[in-house]
Design a protein around this motif. Structure first.
Motif, PDB file in Angstrom:
ATOM      1  N   ILE A  41      40.479  26.565  37.449  1.00 42.11           N
ATOM      2  CA  ILE A  41      41.009  26.858  38.786  1.00 42.11           C
ATOM      3  C   ILE A  41      39.889  27.011  39.817  1.00 42.11           C
ATOM      4  CG2 ILE A  41      42.332  28.526  40.155  1.00 42.11           C
ATOM      5  CD1 ILE A  41      44.033  28.966  37.583  1.00 42.11           C
ATOM      6  N   PRO A  42      38.857  27.851  39.577  1.00 41.79           N
ATOM      7  CA  PRO A  42      37.773  27.931  40.567  1.00 41.79           C
ATOM      8  C   PRO A  42      37.014  26.621  40.723  1.00 41.79           C
ATOM      9  CG  PRO A  42      37.257  29.243  38.614  1.00 41.79           C
ATOM     10  CD  PRO A  42      38.681  28.862  38.505  1.00 41.79           C
ATOM     11  N   LYS A  77      39.579  35.742  42.634  1.00 46.64           N
ATOM     12  CA  LYS A  77      40.829  35.574  43.379  1.00 46.64           C
ATOM     13  C   LYS A  77      41.530  34.274  42.996  1.00 46.64           C
ATOM     14  CE  LYS A  77      40.704  34.687  47.826  1.00 46.64           C
ATOM     15  NZ  LYS A  77      40.493  34.880  49.275  1.00 46.64           N
ATOM     16  N   GLY A  78      40.758  33.218  42.823  1.00 42.78           N
ATOM     17  CA  GLY A  78      41.346  31.934  42.462  1.00 42.78           C
ATOM     18  C   GLY A  78      42.034  31.983  41.118  1.00 42.78           C
ATOM     19  N   ASN A  79      41.378  32.587  40.132  1.00 41.86           N
ATOM     20  CA  ASN A  79      41.988  32.705  38.810  1.00 41.86           C
ATOM     21  C   ASN A  79      43.240  33.576  38.849  1.00 41.86           C
ATOM     22  OD1 ASN A  79      40.650  31.147  36.736  1.00 41.86           O
ATOM     23  ND2 ASN A  79      38.837  32.398  37.104  1.00 41.86           N
ATOM     24  N   LEU A  80      43.173  34.687  39.581  1.00 42.34           N
ATOM     25  CA  LEU A  80      44.322  35.591  39.671  1.00 42.34           C
ATOM     26  C   LEU A  80      45.537  34.873  40.251  1.00 42.34           C
ATOM     27  CD1 LEU A  80      45.681  38.392  39.600  1.00 42.34           C
ATOM     28  CD2 LEU A  80      44.692  38.816  41.865  1.00 42.34           C
ATOM     29  N   TYR A  83      46.785  31.781  38.078  1.00 43.41           N
ATOM     30  CA  TYR A  83      47.548  32.106  36.877  1.00 43.41           C
ATOM     31  C   TYR A  83      48.898  32.742  37.205  1.00 43.41           C
ATOM     32  CZ  TYR A  83      44.160  30.512  33.525  1.00 43.41           C
ATOM     33  OH  TYR A  83      43.353  29.698  32.764  1.00 43.41           O
ATOM     34  N   ILE A  84      48.997  33.367  38.351  1.00 43.17           N
ATOM     35  CA  ILE A  84      50.326  33.827  38.796  1.00 43.17           C
ATOM     36  C   ILE A  84      51.228  32.610  39.027  1.00 43.17           C
ATOM     37  CG2 ILE A  84      51.600  34.866  40.715  1.00 43.17           C
ATOM     38  CD1 ILE A  84      49.316  36.884  40.993  1.00 43.17           C
ATOM     39  N   LEU A  85      50.680  31.581  39.688  1.00 41.61           N
ATOM     40  CA  LEU A  85      51.459  30.362  39.923  1.00 41.61           C
ATOM     41  C   LEU A  85      51.820  29.674  38.613  1.00 41.61           C
ATOM     42  CD1 LEU A  85      49.864  28.617  43.043  1.00 41.61           C
ATOM     43  CD2 LEU A  85      52.211  29.430  42.790  1.00 41.61           C
ATOM     44  N   LEU A  86      50.866  29.607  37.697  1.00 43.14           N
ATOM     45  CA  LEU A  86      51.157  29.001  36.393  1.00 43.14           C
ATOM     46  C   LEU A  86      52.217  29.803  35.649  1.00 43.14           C
ATOM     47  CD1 LEU A  86      47.585  27.968  35.195  1.00 43.14           C
ATOM     48  CD2 LEU A  86      49.403  26.471  36.005  1.00 43.14           C
ATOM     49  N   GLY A  87      52.170  31.128  35.794  1.00 40.46           N
ATOM     50  CA  GLY A  87      53.175  31.982  35.159  1.00 40.46           C
ATOM     51  C   GLY A  87      54.562  31.720  35.717  1.00 40.46           C
TER      52      GLY A  87
END
Length: 208
Positions: A41-42, A77-80, A83-87
């Motif tokens: 993601i980053p 921030k990018g990972n957070l 992964y919310i979007l992927l979730g």
């Protein structure tokens, strides 16, 4: 001194080939360095940060410096948010598979609802990275703004989806291009369309 004519055109094409290949190799390298799970993601954010500058006409930027700044500054921030979007996508998929496995008209309706939600989710996802690198927003606004823009400019999202398919078919037809251009070309197509959508949205907001 600017080179004109056929030689100048070939030189500019060669420059763009080198830019895209270099950015793509950086994306691969930093994705692997982050063990894919933390790097993907980053790394994509870094790639879109570089491509955004190109789309805006800043073609002589230091590619590595621009990439690294976005990658390192937005790593957490990018990972957070990513992964919310992927979730969210995973929940939609699980619900769809569950409803599909059941019998009855209500579950058929719910299955079609999940398909519709996934379509909205996918079109919103296409805007996520362009929005992330273009706008200065509060953290969780990066999840809402892509949806808002997609609903305001659905044609742009459809064009982005078609652009994604075009790059996919090109890479499928010439797989040797994948290590050099797959990610960077995809990012360029998405950012080129998204940037023009952003300009239209900003113009509408200013005139309202």
């Amino acid at each position: 001194m600017e080179i004109n004519g056929l030689v100048g055109g070939l030189y500019r094409i060669a420059e763009w080939i080198m830019r895209l290949a270099y950015a793509n190799l950086l994306w691969i390298l930093f994705t692997i360095m982050g063990l894919v799970v933390l790097g993907g993601i980053p790394s994509t954010i870094g790639l879109f940060a570089v491509v955004r500058k190109w789309v805006m006409g800043e073609t002589d930027i230091p590619i590595f410096k621009t990439y690294w700044k976005a990658f390192s500054n937005e790593f957490v921030k990018g990972n957070l948010l990513g992964y919310i979007l992927l979730g969210i996508g995973y929940v939609i998929y699980v619900d769809f598979k569950y409803f599909q496995s059941q019998q009855g008209i209500i579950f058929i309706i719910l299955s079609f609802l999940m398909i519709f939600l996934f379509l909205v989710y996918f079109l919103t996802l296409l805007y996520f990275f362009p929005v992330f690198v273009h706008f200065e927003l509060r953290k969780f606004q990066y999840l809402k703004q892509p949806l808002f823009i997609m609903l305001l400019q659905p044609i742009g999202a459809i064009l982005m989806a078609l652009g994604t398919l075009a790059v996919y078919f090109l890479m499928s037809y010439i797989p040797g291009l994948i290590p050099f251009f797959a990610a960077s070309l995809m990012a360029y197509v998405l950012m080129w369309i998204a940037y023009r959508v952003f300009l239209r949205v900003e113009k509408k907001v200013q005139s309202s």
